[in-house]
Write a protein that holds these residues in place. Sequence first.
Motif, PDB file in Angstrom:
ATOM      1  N   PRO A 105      70.101  42.657  59.793  1.00  0.00           N
ATOM      2  CA  PRO A 105      71.196  42.009  59.066  1.00  0.00           C
ATOM      3  C   PRO A 105      70.882  40.541  58.805  1.00  0.00           C
ATOM      4  O   PRO A 105      70.437  39.834  59.720  1.00  0.00           O
ATOM      5  CB  PRO A 105      72.392  42.162  60.006  1.00  0.00           C
ATOM      6  CG  PRO A 105      71.771  42.188  61.367  1.00  0.00           C
ATOM      7  CD  PRO A 105      70.411  42.818  61.220  1.00  0.00           C
TER       8      PRO A 105
ATOM      9  N   TRP B 269      75.484  44.403  65.660  1.00  0.00           N
ATOM     10  CA  TRP B 269      74.437  43.566  65.061  1.00  0.00           C
ATOM     11  C   TRP B 269      75.005  42.682  63.951  1.00  0.00           C
ATOM     12  O   TRP B 269      74.602  41.521  63.803  1.00  0.00           O
ATOM     13  CB  TRP B 269      73.301  44.432  64.521  1.00  0.00           C
ATOM     14  CG  TRP B 269      72.286  44.789  65.562  1.00  0.00           C
ATOM     15  CD1 TRP B 269      72.044  46.018  66.098  1.00  0.00           C
ATOM     16  CD2 TRP B 269      71.365  43.902  66.208  1.00  0.00           C
ATOM     17  NE1 TRP B 269      71.045  45.963  67.035  1.00  0.00           N
ATOM     18  CE2 TRP B 269      70.603  44.666  67.117  1.00  0.00           C
ATOM     19  CE3 TRP B 269      71.117  42.537  66.108  1.00  0.00           C
ATOM     20  CZ2 TRP B 269      69.611  44.101  67.919  1.00  0.00           C
ATOM     21  CZ3 TRP B 269      70.119  41.971  66.903  1.00  0.00           C
ATOM     22  CH2 TRP B 269      69.381  42.751  67.792  1.00  0.00           C
ATOM     23  N   ALA B 270      75.948  43.202  63.184  1.00  0.00           N
ATOM     24  CA  ALA B 270      76.561  42.387  62.131  1.00  0.00           C
ATOM     25  C   ALA B 270      77.283  41.191  62.730  1.00  0.00           C
ATOM     26  O   ALA B 270      77.217  40.068  62.200  1.00  0.00           O
ATOM     27  CB  ALA B 270      77.521  43.239  61.301  1.00  0.00           C
ATOM     28  N   ARG B 271      77.972  41.397  63.854  1.00  0.00           N
ATOM     29  CA  ARG B 271      78.670  40.289  64.498  1.00  0.00           C
ATOM     30  C   ARG B 271      77.707  39.297  65.136  1.00  0.00           C
ATOM     31  O   ARG B 271      77.930  38.091  65.121  1.00  0.00           O
ATOM     32  CB  ARG B 271      79.659  40.822  65.534  1.00  0.00           C
ATOM     33  CG  ARG B 271      80.809  41.537  64.854  1.00  0.00           C
ATOM     34  CD  ARG B 271      82.036  41.663  65.662  1.00  0.00           C
ATOM     35  NE  ARG B 271      82.472  40.538  66.426  1.00  0.00           N
ATOM     36  CZ  ARG B 271      83.381  40.627  67.396  1.00  0.00           C
ATOM     37  NH1 ARG B 271      83.914  41.805  67.688  1.00  0.00           N
ATOM     38  NH2 ARG B 271      83.761  39.560  68.061  1.00  0.00           N
TER      39      ARG B 271
ATOM     40  N   ASP C 287      74.210  31.080  66.398  1.00  0.00           N
ATOM     41  CA  ASP C 287      73.493  30.022  65.702  1.00  0.00           C
ATOM     42  C   ASP C 287      71.991  30.199  65.958  1.00  0.00           C
ATOM     43  O   ASP C 287      71.577  30.432  67.090  1.00  0.00           O
ATOM     44  CB  ASP C 287      73.962  28.667  66.243  1.00  0.00           C
ATOM     45  CG  ASP C 287      73.413  27.505  65.444  1.00  0.00           C
ATOM     46  OD1 ASP C 287      72.182  27.395  65.325  1.00  0.00           O
ATOM     47  OD2 ASP C 287      74.221  26.697  64.961  1.00  0.00           O
TER      48      ASP C 287
ATOM     49  N   LYS D  32      81.522  31.166  71.321  1.00  0.00           N
ATOM     50  CA  LYS D  32      81.695  31.209  69.870  1.00  0.00           C
ATOM     51  C   LYS D  32      83.013  31.882  69.490  1.00  0.00           C
ATOM     52  O   LYS D  32      83.656  31.513  68.505  1.00  0.00           O
ATOM     53  CB  LYS D  32      80.518  31.956  69.239  1.00  0.00           C
ATOM     54  CG  LYS D  32      80.556  32.051  67.729  1.00  0.00           C
ATOM     55  CD  LYS D  32      80.355  30.698  67.071  1.00  0.00           C
ATOM     56  CE  LYS D  32      80.264  30.818  65.553  1.00  0.00           C
ATOM     57  NZ  LYS D  32      80.045  29.499  64.901  1.00  0.00           N
TER      58      LYS D  32
ATOM     59  N   ALA E 208      74.719  38.610  64.031  1.00  0.00           N
ATOM     60  CA  ALA E 208      74.163  37.819  62.928  1.00  0.00           C
ATOM     61  C   ALA E 208      75.151  36.759  62.454  1.00  0.00           C
ATOM     62  O   ALA E 208      74.761  35.665  62.034  1.00  0.00           O
ATOM     63  CB  ALA E 208      73.784  38.749  61.771  1.00  0.00           C
ATOM     64  N   GLN E 209      76.445  37.079  62.531  1.00  0.00           N
ATOM     65  CA  GLN E 209      77.490  36.140  62.104  1.00  0.00           C
ATOM     66  C   GLN E 209      77.744  35.062  63.150  1.00  0.00           C
ATOM     67  O   GLN E 209      77.941  33.888  62.816  1.00  0.00           O
ATOM     68  CB  GLN E 209      78.784  36.913  61.840  1.00  0.00           C
ATOM     69  CG  GLN E 209      79.997  36.045  61.536  1.00  0.00           C
ATOM     70  CD  GLN E 209      81.288  36.845  61.518  1.00  0.00           C
ATOM     71  OE1 GLN E 209      81.286  38.059  61.724  1.00  0.00           O
ATOM     72  NE2 GLN E 209      82.399  36.169  61.295  1.00  0.00           N
ATOM     73  N   TYR E 210      77.732  35.434  64.431  1.00  0.00           N
ATOM     74  CA  TYR E 210      78.174  34.539  65.501  1.00  0.00           C
ATOM     75  C   TYR E 210      77.095  33.594  66.009  1.00  0.00           C
ATOM     76  O   TYR E 210      77.381  32.442  66.329  1.00  0.00           O
ATOM     77  CB  TYR E 210      78.666  35.372  66.693  1.00  0.00           C
ATOM     78  CG  TYR E 210      80.128  35.758  66.661  1.00  0.00           C
ATOM     79  CD1 TYR E 210      80.791  35.966  65.463  1.00  0.00           C
ATOM     80  CD2 TYR E 210      80.840  35.940  67.834  1.00  0.00           C
ATOM     81  CE1 TYR E 210      82.120  36.338  65.433  1.00  0.00           C
ATOM     82  CE2 TYR E 210      82.172  36.311  67.826  1.00  0.00           C
ATOM     83  CZ  TYR E 210      82.810  36.515  66.615  1.00  0.00           C
ATOM     84  OH  TYR E 210      84.117  36.879  66.607  1.00  0.00           O
TER      85      TYR E 210
END
Length: 337
Positions: free
Chosen positions: A116, A283-285, A291, A172, A287-289
Amino acid sequence: MSEFRAIRIDKDEGGHHADFVVMRERDLMDGDVDMEVAYSAINYKDGLAVTGKGPVVRRFPMIPGVDLAGRVTRSTHPDFAPGDIAIATACGLGEAHYGGFAQKARLFGDWLVKLPPPLTPARAMAVGTAGLTAMFCVMALERHGARPEDGLVAVTGAAGGVGSFAVALLAKAGWRVAAVTGRSEEADYLSWLGAAEIIGRDEFAAAGRPLQTQRFAAGIDTVGGVALANLLAQTQFDGAIAACGNVGGMEFQANLAPFILRGVAMLGVESVRPRIALRRAAWARIAQYLDPAAIDAMSEIIPFDAALERARSIVAGRIRGRVVIDMGLNLPREAPD
């Protein structure tokens, strides 16, 4: 090129041993997706497999490596095509199916997640099973209804791989995090990741009363054993603990009091089964969360030649955070602009 390098574990008349070997594609196990492995990572389980100090390997010979990321070269699975960059974690890798300590792999597409954005393959391996397990723990607490406004959340084994990511992910998400660690020298590192408090492991090391002072609204336990029992005893009414680790032992002496007098919940978290929908969401979270700077601070990249020695080191507790193995495929370490 059909030949590739791998670390292979064998068990024969000479005992249990792990060595670098040259293998051929025909030696790979069954699967519907072939990959060139760009990066892998060293987990505690990999160290146990390499040293033979734990019953990890379920068949011999075995290529260890719970995690891998790389480029698809052949696929008969409908979700993947040559050129895709994909991640595999757990799912029996390094235990019953050849894992990531090799330059090539043949896996099943139902085990894979496409990388992702904006994660790179190297950073995905810095996250690996450790970060994925931490995210599963955060999601388990959320499903239970735990919220940052409930109070302080504790993370045991906070300087380890899973613990480090748990601290960063919880911070986060807005939690006030108490990092429990036996390594006081890591206090600055844990504070940088987002810990608001640093608590010495000694406070959790000896068996205590079944009910203790209520300190935590929730927790993520990566240790097990006595630490888990004390964490449960210090959890406030209607709190919850997500338990995912056992470096302190598979058994712990607990009491029903936290459960029936305070309504505390213990949530078991496992990260081996595929459950691909949950993996994709996690995995999507991630990639978002996470840094990129935090991922890099929690990890180091080593060449494949150093992997065997470092896998042995992790069992002795000489590794902080995550160690990523560069397999030499030359996929970019940085995300594209």
